[in-house]
Design a protein around this motif. Structure first.
Motif, PDB file in Angstrom:
ATOM      1  N   UNK A 167      46.377  34.530  41.098  1.00 59.43           N
ATOM      2  CA  UNK A 167      46.065  35.250  42.334  1.00 59.43           C
ATOM      3  C   UNK A 167      47.291  35.965  42.878  1.00 59.43           C
ATOM      4  N   UNK A 168      48.417  35.240  42.992  1.00 59.31           N
ATOM      5  CA  UNK A 168      49.590  35.867  43.595  1.00 59.31           C
ATOM      6  C   UNK A 168      50.117  36.986  42.695  1.00 59.31           C
ATOM      7  N   UNK A 169      50.142  36.723  41.393  1.00 61.09           N
ATOM      8  CA  UNK A 169      50.655  37.725  40.469  1.00 61.09           C
ATOM      9  C   UNK A 169      49.727  38.936  40.411  1.00 61.09           C
ATOM     10  N   UNK A 170      48.419  38.671  40.296  1.00 60.20           N
ATOM     11  CA  UNK A 170      47.443  39.761  40.252  1.00 60.20           C
ATOM     12  C   UNK A 170      47.494  40.582  41.525  1.00 60.20           C
ATOM     13  N   UNK A 171      47.756  39.904  42.631  1.00 57.10           N
ATOM     14  CA  UNK A 171      47.827  40.581  43.920  1.00 57.10           C
ATOM     15  C   UNK A 171      49.023  41.525  43.960  1.00 57.10           C
ATOM     16  N   UNK A 172      50.201  41.019  43.557  1.00 60.57           N
ATOM     17  CA  UNK A 172      51.402  41.856  43.610  1.00 60.57           C
ATOM     18  C   UNK A 172      51.305  43.057  42.686  1.00 60.57           C
ATOM     19  N   UNK A 173      50.644  42.856  41.531  1.00 57.83           N
ATOM     20  CA  UNK A 173      50.534  43.954  40.579  1.00 57.83           C
ATOM     21  C   UNK A 173      49.238  44.741  40.797  1.00 57.83           C
ATOM     22  N   UNK A 174      48.453  44.365  41.821  1.00 63.04           N
ATOM     23  CA  UNK A 174      47.179  44.993  42.113  1.00 63.04           C
ATOM     24  C   UNK A 174      46.285  45.023  40.879  1.00 63.04           C
ATOM     25  N   UNK A 175      46.094  43.856  40.295  1.00 67.34           N
ATOM     26  CA  UNK A 175      45.395  43.730  39.026  1.00 67.34           C
ATOM     27  C   UNK A 175      44.179  42.827  39.221  1.00 67.34           C
ATOM     28  N   UNK A 176      43.005  43.466  39.391  1.00 71.41           N
ATOM     29  CA  UNK A 176      41.778  42.739  39.736  1.00 71.41           C
ATOM     30  C   UNK A 176      41.360  41.742  38.645  1.00 71.41           C
TER      31      UNK A 176
END
Lengths: 212, 226, 307
Positions: A167-176
């Motif tokens: 979640x945190x990584x996907x959020x920072x990279x805007x990766x759904x």
């Protein structure tokens, strides 16, 4: 989907950590909650105190507890043990009530009968009262397990591994894709854990199915 | 102890747009909004299934899946899909509040004595009248129990709104975390816990007002005889 | 029947007991988990801050060290400096990519050095015992105040000095820690007499900050100069003529006891190859639509740089 198949190794590692961080607190919590629940079912003042305290503990936001613990008990700041203790606290808070209620609901006649045929208090608890309380305890365990599995992710906000990292990584990279993978993985894990607990619950209480 | 209270009792933290009163209003606003939406969605569903006795399996399954949803995951996903603002935290909190409300309505209405419902049907009440005048009033303790437990969870979890840049008491937790300012973080956590207890007390009071005296917990010794 | 039950209960209890012991590491549940306790002396735990560039740099360090035969474990995405420095001090991590200027200000609030060399020298003296920095790279990633083109045009602002008289009309957004950092809100106030109308806690140049500046929730943002979204959106990086933000060379901050010769040699070799242009390119790759893994970008770059 390709992303998922390219990262099976990562998902495997995160699964191991996630399971460890969510199951261990349930086990420790159960072990601690049994005597507490027993005390609460026997003495009115103990019940009042224990249930009030567990109700209060449940209101502390998990993230806050995870980050405040190192200051209170001098653990290391990034140690997953902070997550384990936090989730153990919630598990105890939840289980004390269900164990107390379950033990109180064992019919007094049964307890009296057991005493009459010579059960000493401890043996009576292990052999009669607790087994009869198991279905309610398992119900409590299932709630604790599912809520722990979803709460472990909070640890990711301070860099502790588990599906929350997706979640945190996907959020920072805007990766759904990565976030959706994390949500699905959490749900699947919760489902499996729930089924396992139901199965264990059935296996240890065969008498509940007799004559049905 | 000073570590836990030094921030909390500093008057400087009790005024202005980042002061405790302002953050309290924000926190209550997120909580109320999510709860109202969750009641609007969850209550009719639970009541319907409880009344018709159909679809209970699906409803319980859906409630369990929702319970297992990781709030942080939902929050970050909605931010990426819908942008920042009120929507992401409210969506995440609403999903958190629906299961207890839905389950409470379902369990409460489903558990109303069939004798009572049959009697109501016998005296010529319509299904609608049965639901609103018989089942819902009788189910109030469990319905309210669901709302209370939803409220408690939402108050404690509304802290996450701060993770995506909004306010509420979570602001203190996340700012304290980023600044490694334990007193501030502890202050935020204590405020949330106190608020949760107050909300619980208020709802218990409200429950006394809306639940028929005939349904008070003494019912095991009196009330409806089986 | 009764025997089966007893048997099952015994198995269950035994299983619970075993799990409890196994997980607790020698019976004491407080003794630590599998990855959180202090790493063995021959393993270096690499940490990173909670923004993509820091994670990428950490991956580069980790990959290079692994290749050099050092045992490495990773603990990325920890949080702000205020969180990971204590983690470095208590041994939760051993190595983390850092930026010279902000690191200096963390340890010496009154630091005045601004040039790359001065900052590096001052940093060497300011570090507490037990921590050291290795060679600095030419790569610089500075904090900068960024505004939209419209805002810049409206106030005819090219630099922070131009913007200063109008700060009171604008809301500034950044990570929560920026409120208290010496080069953050207090620094802008002191150096430029620029006091913003309000401060909004968002993230360290992450999606929240970018979205808030795009949507107009904030009118000024603290961002990183190597961030490709600045150029993509046509935003304006305000110049900093009075050096509020000191030089910010990328360098490794390490637990001195873990800085063996091999480790030093490996990390210093990276420093010689890393410059601002490279770092910006790597950041752009990281944000590409196919979302390549930071570890993949790290190994690819190491290979292309001949490391």
């Amino acid at each position: 989907m390709t992303w998922v198949f390219d990262h099976l190794g990562l998902l495997g590692d995160l699964t191991v950590t996630h399971v460890y961080l969510s199951v261990l607190p349930v086990v420790i919590g159960l072990i601690i909650a049994i005597p507490l629940g027993w005390a609460a079912s026997r003495w009115r003042p103990a019940r009042a105190i224990l249930l009030t305290v567990s109700g209060l503990l449940y209101t502390i936001p998990s993230l806050a507890l995870i980050v405040i613990l190192p200051a209170l008990i001098s653990t290391k700041t990034l140690d997953p043990v902070n997550v384990i203790i936090t989730l153990t606290v919630y598990t105890i808070a939840l289980l004390v009530r269900s164990i107390a209620d379950a033990l109180s609901s064992v019919p007094p006649t049964i307890v009296a009968a057991a005493t009459a045929i010579g059960y000493r208090p401890l043996k009576r608890f292990v052999g009669v009262e607790f087994p009869l309380a198991i279905p309610v305890v398992v119900a409590g365990l299932r709630v604790a397990m599912v809520s722990n599995i979803s709460l472990v992710s909070v640890g990711a906000l301070i860099g502790i591994a588990g599906y929350g990292q997706l979640f945190t990584n996907g959020f920072q990279l805007q990766f759904v894709t990565e976030i959706v993978t994390g949500i699905v993985a959490t749900l699947v894990l919760a489902l499996i854990a729930d089924l396992v607990l139901q199965l264990i619950g059935r296996l240890v209480t065969p008498w509940t199915r007799v004559g049905r | 102890m000073n570590l836990l209270t030094s921030w909390l009792f500093d008057p400087a933290n009790w005024s202005g747009s980042t002061g405790v009163p302002a953050r309290l209003v924000e926190h209550l606003w997120y909580t109320a909004l999510a709860l109202v939406i969750a009641v609007v969605i969850g209550f009719p569903l639970g009541a319907m299934v409880g009344h018709t006795k159909r679809g209970g399996f699906v409803l319980v399954g859906a409630a369990n899946v929702l319970r297992a949803l990781p709030t942080v995951g939902v929050l970050t996903l909605v931010v990426l899909l819908a942008g920042i603002g009120l929507i992401p935290p409210i969506a995440a909190l609403t999903l958190l509040a629906i299961p207890p409300i839905m389950a409470g309505a379902y369990a409460g209405i489903g558990a109303v004595e069939p004798v009572v419902v049959d009697a109501a049907r016998g005296v010529g009440m319509t299904e609608r009248e049965i639901l609103f005048q018989v089942e819902i009033p009788n189910a109030m303790p469990l319905i309210f129990g669901g709302v209370r437990s939803a409220a408690l969870q939402v108050v404690a979890t509304a802290t996450i709104a701060a993770y995506v840049g909004l306010g509420g008491f979570g602001r203190y937790v996340f700012d304290g975390l980023a600044l490694h300012d334990y007193p501030q973080m502890a202050g935020g956590a204590i405020l949330v816990a106190v608020l949760a207890v107050l909300v619980e007390l208020v709802l218990t009071g409200v429950q006394r007002l809306v639940v028929s005296p005939g349904l008070r917990p003494v019912r095991t010794s009196g009330g409806i005889q089986r | 029947m009764k025997r089966t039950v007893a048997g099952l209960v015994t198995v269950l209890v035994a299983a619970l007991g075993l799990t409890a012991c196994g997980g607790g590491g020698g019976g004491d549940p407080l003794a630590g988990g599998n990855s959180g306790s202090q790493s063995p002396s021959d393993t270096i735990t690499v940490g990173s801050a909670n923004f993509p560039e820091s994670q990428l740099l950490a991956e580069i360090y980790a990959a290079a060290l692994t290749k050099a035969g050092v045992k490495v474990s990773k603990k990325l995405n920890i949080g702000s400096r205020e969180t990971y420095i204590p983690a470095l001090k208590d041994g939760s991590i051993d190595l983390i990519p850092e930026y010279s200027g902000v690191l200096l200000q963390y340890f010496d609030k009154s630091a005045t050095a601004t040039s790359a060399e001065d900052v590096y020298t001052a940093l060497g003296k300011a570090l507490p015992s037990g921590l050291s920095v290795l060679d600095k790279s030419a790569a610089e990633d500075k904090d900068a105040i960024v505004v939209t083109k419209e805002t810049a045009d409206k106030y005819n602002a090219k630099s922070l000095s131009d913007l200063a008289p109008h700060c009171g009309d604008l809301i500034l957004g950044s990570a929560p820690e920026f409120q208290k950092r010496p080069d953050g809100v207090p620094g802008l106030q002191k150096t430029y007499n620029c006091t913003f109308k309000d401060f909004k806690s968002l993230d360290a140049d992450g999606p929240l900050t970018v979205a808030a500046l795009t949507q107009g929730t904030i009118q000024a943002a603290d961002m990183f100069t190597t961030d490709s979204t600045i150029e993509k959106n046509g935003w304006v990086v305000l110049e900093d003529p009075k050096f509020n933000f000191a030089a910010q060379n990328v360098l490794p901050l390490i637990n001195t006891s873990k800085a063996s010769d091999t480790v030093k040699k490996t990390l210093n070799a990276i420093a010689t190859k890393l410059d601002t242009k490279t770092l910006t390119e790597l950041n752009t790759k990281l944000g590409a639509p196919d979302k390549p893994d930071a570890s993949k970008i790290a190994t690819d770059w190491l290979a292309s740089a001949g490391l």
